[in-house]
Write a protein that holds these residues in place. Structure first.
Motif, short mmCIF file in Angstrom:
data_model
loop_
_atom_site.label_atom_id
_atom_site.label_comp_id
_atom_site.label_asym_id
_atom_site.label_seq_id
_atom_site.Cartn_x
_atom_site.Cartn_y
_atom_site.Cartn_z
N HIS A 7 0.82 -1.20 0.00
CA HIS A 7 0.00 0.00 0.00
C HIS A 7 0.86 1.26 0.00
O HIS A 7 0.63 2.18 -0.77
N HIS A 8 1.86 1.31 0.89
CA HIS A 8 2.73 2.49 0.94
C HIS A 8 4.03 2.14 1.66
O HIS A 8 4.13 1.11 2.30
N LEU A 45 3.53 13.92 3.97
CA LEU A 45 3.46 14.20 2.54
C LEU A 45 3.25 12.90 1.81
O LEU A 45 4.09 11.99 1.87
N ASP A 46 2.10 12.76 1.15
CA ASP A 46 1.79 11.56 0.35
C ASP A 46 2.29 11.80 -1.07
O ASP A 46 1.89 12.78 -1.72
N LEU A 47 3.14 10.89 -1.53
CA LEU A 47 3.76 11.02 -2.85
C LEU A 47 3.41 9.81 -3.70
O LEU A 47 3.56 8.67 -3.26
N ALA A 48 2.98 10.04 -4.94
CA ALA A 48 2.66 8.95 -5.86
C ALA A 48 3.92 8.48 -6.56
O ALA A 48 4.74 9.29 -7.00
N VAL A 49 4.05 7.16 -6.65
CA VAL A 49 5.12 6.53 -7.42
C VAL A 49 4.43 5.76 -8.53
O VAL A 49 3.86 4.70 -8.29
N GLY A 50 4.44 6.32 -9.73
CA GLY A 50 3.68 5.70 -10.81
C GLY A 50 2.21 5.72 -10.46
O GLY A 50 1.70 6.65 -9.84
N GLN A 54 2.66 4.36 -3.13
CA GLN A 54 2.73 5.68 -2.51
C GLN A 54 3.82 5.68 -1.45
O GLN A 54 3.99 4.71 -0.72
N ILE A 55 4.55 6.78 -1.38
CA ILE A 55 5.50 7.00 -0.29
C ILE A 55 4.88 8.04 0.63
O ILE A 55 4.37 9.06 0.18
N GLU A 56 4.91 7.75 1.93
CA GLU A 56 4.47 8.72 2.93
C GLU A 56 5.74 9.28 3.57
O GLU A 56 6.48 8.55 4.23
N LEU A 57 5.98 10.57 3.37
CA LEU A 57 7.15 11.23 3.94
C LEU A 57 6.71 11.98 5.19
O LEU A 57 5.83 12.84 5.13
#
Length: 128
Positions: A7-8, A45-50, A54-57
C-alpha cells in the motif's frame, strides 16, 4: 490471509523541506496530499510513485537515527523500477546526487545501482 499489494512505504526524514525537494523536484514524484499536524508538529506528505504505490514522507521533531546501509539488518532499501538507467543516472548527476557503480543482477542480468536520499536512506534504481 491474502496480501494484495504494497500500500505504501513510510519514511521519516530529518529535514522536511530538504527531503520534500529531493523526492519531488529531483526524483519527480507527484504530491498527492500534504498535511501538517500541529498536535505532533509533524508533516505528512503523500507522494505517488507511478500509478500503484505511494510514499508517505513524515517529519517529527528530533527523530532518532537508524542504521541505513544497504547491507544492514532490517529493511534493506527502497527500489524504483526504471526503463532507462542511463538517463536516470544523468539526471542524478545533474542534481549532484552521487551513486554507486552500476552492477548487474546475477539472477536477472538487469542493471541497477544504489544512491541515498538526504538522510542516507539507501535507494535503488533497477532497470526493467
Amino acid at each position: 490471509m491474502q496480501l494484495q499489494r504494497i500500500h505504501h512505504v513510510a519514511i521519516i526524514c530529518s529535514d522536511y523541506q530538504r527531503s520534500k525537494h529531493f523526492y519531488v523536484q529531483i526524483l519527480g514524484l507527484t504530491i498527492v496530499q500534504e498535511t501538517y499536524r500541529a498536535e505532533r508538529d509533524s508533516y505528512k506528505l503523500d507522494l505517488a510513485v507511478g500509478d500503484q504505490y505511494q510514499i508517505e514522507l513524515f517529519s517529527f521533531p528530533n527523530p532518532p537515527a537508524r542504521v541505513s546501509q544497504p547491507e544492514a539488518r532490517g529493511l534493506r532499501h527502497l527500489a524504483f523500477e526504471v526503463s532507462d538507467l542511463n538517463s536516470c543516472l544523468a539526471h542524478l548527476e545533474q542534481h549532484q546526487v552521487s551513486y554507486e557503480p552500476v552492477r548487474i543482477d546475477e539472477l536477472t542480468n538487469k542493471r541497477f545501482t544504489f544512491f541515498a536520499d538526504p538522510d542516507g536512506l539507501p535507494l535503488e534504481l533497477y532497470e526493467k
